[in-house]
Design a protein around this motif. Structure first.
Motif, PDB file in Angstrom:
ATOM      1  N   ASP A 336      29.970 -24.523   6.918  1.00 46.88           N
ATOM      2  CA  ASP A 336      29.683 -24.133   8.305  1.00 46.88           C
ATOM      3  C   ASP A 336      28.873 -22.849   8.268  1.00 46.88           C
ATOM      4  O   ASP A 336      29.093 -21.977   7.412  1.00 46.88           O
ATOM      5  CB  ASP A 336      30.976 -23.876   9.094  1.00 46.88           C
ATOM      6  N   GLY A 339      29.760 -17.042  11.324  1.00 42.29           N
ATOM      7  CA  GLY A 339      29.543 -16.158  12.458  1.00 42.29           C
ATOM      8  C   GLY A 339      28.901 -16.786  13.674  1.00 42.29           C
ATOM      9  O   GLY A 339      28.313 -16.077  14.498  1.00 42.29           O
ATOM     10  N   MET A 340      28.990 -18.109  13.825  1.00 44.08           N
ATOM     11  CA  MET A 340      28.382 -18.739  14.994  1.00 44.08           C
ATOM     12  C   MET A 340      29.023 -18.235  16.284  1.00 44.08           C
ATOM     13  O   MET A 340      30.244 -18.041  16.341  1.00 44.08           O
ATOM     14  CB  MET A 340      28.527 -20.253  14.903  1.00 44.08           C
ATOM     15  N   PRO A 341      28.222 -18.011  17.345  1.00 43.42           N
ATOM     16  CA  PRO A 341      28.795 -17.596  18.635  1.00 43.42           C
ATOM     17  C   PRO A 341      29.847 -18.603  19.103  1.00 43.42           C
ATOM     18  O   PRO A 341      29.670 -19.817  18.956  1.00 43.42           O
ATOM     19  CB  PRO A 341      27.581 -17.595  19.563  1.00 43.42           C
ATOM     20  N   TRP A 357      33.922 -11.910  17.765  1.00 42.96           N
ATOM     21  CA  TRP A 357      33.561 -13.197  17.157  1.00 42.96           C
ATOM     22  C   TRP A 357      33.544 -13.088  15.634  1.00 42.96           C
ATOM     23  O   TRP A 357      33.544 -11.982  15.079  1.00 42.96           O
ATOM     24  CB  TRP A 357      32.199 -13.651  17.682  1.00 42.96           C
ATOM     25  N   PHE A 360      29.602 -12.032  10.070  1.00 44.04           N
ATOM     26  CA  PHE A 360      28.557 -12.695   9.300  1.00 44.04           C
ATOM     27  C   PHE A 360      27.685 -11.626   8.658  1.00 44.04           C
ATOM     28  O   PHE A 360      27.731 -10.445   9.010  1.00 44.04           O
ATOM     29  CB  PHE A 360      27.693 -13.596  10.204  1.00 44.04           C
ATOM     30  N   GLN A 443      23.973 -13.707  17.507  1.00 43.55           N
ATOM     31  CA  GLN A 443      23.516 -13.866  16.126  1.00 43.55           C
ATOM     32  C   GLN A 443      24.553 -14.636  15.321  1.00 43.55           C
ATOM     33  O   GLN A 443      25.688 -14.832  15.739  1.00 43.55           O
ATOM     34  CB  GLN A 443      23.271 -12.501  15.491  1.00 43.55           C
ATOM     35  N   SER A 444      24.111 -15.054  14.133  1.00 49.32           N
ATOM     36  CA  SER A 444      25.006 -15.746  13.199  1.00 49.32           C
ATOM     37  C   SER A 444      24.468 -15.522  11.790  1.00 49.32           C
ATOM     38  O   SER A 444      23.481 -14.800  11.597  1.00 49.32           O
ATOM     39  CB  SER A 444      25.050 -17.248  13.512  1.00 49.32           C
ATOM     40  N   THR A 449      20.771 -17.248  17.460  1.00 50.40           N
ATOM     41  CA  THR A 449      21.256 -18.616  17.664  1.00 50.40           C
ATOM     42  C   THR A 449      21.222 -19.003  19.135  1.00 50.40           C
ATOM     43  O   THR A 449      21.661 -18.244  20.001  1.00 50.40           O
ATOM     44  CB  THR A 449      22.705 -18.730  17.137  1.00 50.40           C
ATOM     45  N   TRP A 467      17.827 -22.202  15.838  1.00 48.07           N
ATOM     46  CA  TRP A 467      17.824 -20.861  15.271  1.00 48.07           C
ATOM     47  C   TRP A 467      16.402 -20.323  15.278  1.00 48.07           C
ATOM     48  O   TRP A 467      15.442 -21.054  14.981  1.00 48.07           O
ATOM     49  CB  TRP A 467      18.378 -20.864  13.844  1.00 48.07           C
TER      50      TRP A 467
END
Length: 482
Positions: A336, A339-341, A357, A360, A443-444, A449, A467
């Protein structure tokens, strides 16, 4: 996958066909300035890159036509790579080896699979000489290639890497699925356990150690070039980069080889000859049936489970976390994206706090590949960032950037003061109907993102996420930028 042979050379596991005397001769060989050594990780695209190099160096002219005689079956390199460490030293030794094995054994395997050549004939090939190998590191590559701290070596070195999870999968299925399976049985410990073992018994040892040792070579040659004010003689090529944009990578490789500018006709001819379908259709030469399987990225996701791959991630981080040439591999090894929102901007409330959150690591693009961000640094003694100059700059209107409704699209982030100033200017100037816009959700580990995707072509019909790095890659697949 064939089982480990149990043989070793200078402490490194080697295949049954490995010839110690030839490996010694390779290490001691006299180099020329136009020599090209291809040092590739096992199952990382050796045959593919050999074909590319051979095609650029010897096969096609500037009009995209095959040079007569360059691609004949009997010419060295035309039917695939010829490993120097597999070849008998000369015809006399080959004859003796075949006689001792009653016409069989490793010598027959080498002749049937790599061609009826010797190490001496490999050295006597027409210039520029191309020699492909899995040998690596400061102690196994030719001494004259490497040079010393004070003297420049001779020749060029091309190193090939691929994300290690796909390497593991390709090894598992090489020449038939491994008899000991993924996790082991009565035949052995299994592909996964062998691969991560500190004393990996697979041919040429642990790919993790291989990568770390090659990084030392890259650093040494880069520092040597800087010290002597010379051009760098080492190029790292990534399998994934070749898959993303082969024509652009051909330009990059061609430039490194010091060849004349790549014409459109030659680029097309080489790209066509080196495409996966052409390679699998016989373009890989004698090795086609043995090595050509899927040629894909991310096949590792179809095998094993998240828990096992996370175990591998921990080992990768421990052994290669600070290794420069391994940085681009991480993006292709994520289960995965970190750090995805957690929610889109449409769902935000006054209580939404992105600081809570998942964490990352910031990334940037280097030669078109996502890597941990080293282009931004903290000021000494304070918590502020030193912002580097923007790589993409322009003025509207100008000769290059005309004033035209619908031509421009603004990607912005509400948490970024620079981006917010652009959003404000768009509003104050009344340009909402002239310049379209998408606002990032955060961000991620893959950069800015947009969870619901982008609203413009070529991504508008694709479901999210999108992205921002994809926009840079669309403009230039070899971009270096934050």
């Amino acid at each position: 996958m064939p089982p480990p042979s149990g043989r070793q050379y200078k402490g490194m596991p080697v295949p049954f066909w490995f010839h110690d005397k030839s490996a010694d001769a390779f290490r001691a060989m006299s180099m020329r300035d136009d020599d090209v050594i291809l040092s590739s990780m096992v199952k990382a695209g050796t045959t593919w890159v050999h074909k590319i190099l051979h095609s650029l160096l010897h096969v096609y002219d500037d009009e995209g036509n095959i040079i007569p005689g360059s691609n004949d079956e009997g010419s060295i390199g035309a039917s695939g790579q010829i490993y120097p460490d597999a070849m008998p030293l000369n015809r006399e030794e080959q004859k003796k080896m075949l006689e001792e094995a009653d016409g069989g054994g490793p010598a027959k395997f080498v002749r049937d699979h790599f061609g009826d050549f010797t190490f001496q004939e490999l050295c006597d090939q027409p210039p520029p000489r191309l020699i492909s190998t899995h040998l690596f590191g400061m102690n196994l590559l030719p001494e004259e290639l490497l040079g010393t701290d004070e003297t420049e070596g001779r020749g060029r070195l091309v190193i090939v890497l691929r994300n290690l999870k796909d390497v593991m999968c390709s090894l598992h299925f090489f020449l038939g699925e491994a008899k000991d399976g993924w996790l082991g049985n009565e035949h052995g410990p299994g592909s996964f356990n062998r691969f991560i073992d500190e004393k990996c018994p697979n041919a040429f040892g642990s790919p993790l150690d291989w990568t770390a040792d090659q990084d030392k070579v890259v650093t040494f040659l880069q520092e040597q070039a800087a010290k002597l004010c010379k051009k760098e003689r080492v190029l790292v090529v990534y399998y994934e980069g070749l898959k993303a944009d082969l024509p652009a990578q051909l330009d990059r490789i061609n430039g490194f080889l010091g060849l004349s500018s790549l014409t459109a006709e030659k680029r097309t001819a080489v790209a066509d000859a080196c495409g996966f379908s052409a390679m699998k259709g016989g373009g890989a030469g004698r090795l086609t049936n043995s090595i050509m399987r899927k040629g894909s990225i991310g096949d590792w996701r179809n095998h094993l489970n998240k828990e096992l791959w996370e175990k591998f991630d921990d080992i990768f981080a421990r052994k290669l976390g600070n290794v420069d040439i391994a940085r681009p591999l991480r993006h292709y090894q994520w289960w995965d994206i970190p750090g995805m929102p957690l929610e889109s901007r449409k769902e935000w409330t006054l209580d939404t706090d992105p600081r809570t959150w998942p964490a990352f690591e910031r990334v940037c693009l280097e030669n078109g590949m996502l890597v941990p961000d080293k282009l931004i640094a903290r000021s000494e003694g304070v918590g502020e960032y030193k912002r580097p100059p923007s790589e993409y700059r322009g003025i509207i209107p100008s000769e290059k950037y005309a004033v035209e409704a619908g031509r421009y699209h603004l990607f912005a982030a509400g948490t970024c003061p620079w981006a917010s100033s652009a959003v404000t200017a768009r509003h104050l100037l009344g340009l909402e109907d002239v310049i379209s816009m998408d606002i990032a959700d955060g961000q991620s580990g893959a950069g800015w993102t947009f969870l619901e995707g982008a609203s413009i072509a070529p991504w508008k019909d694709r479901s999210g996420p999108f992205w921002l790095y994809e926009a840079y890659q669309l403009n230039n697949s070899l971009a270096t930028s934050r």
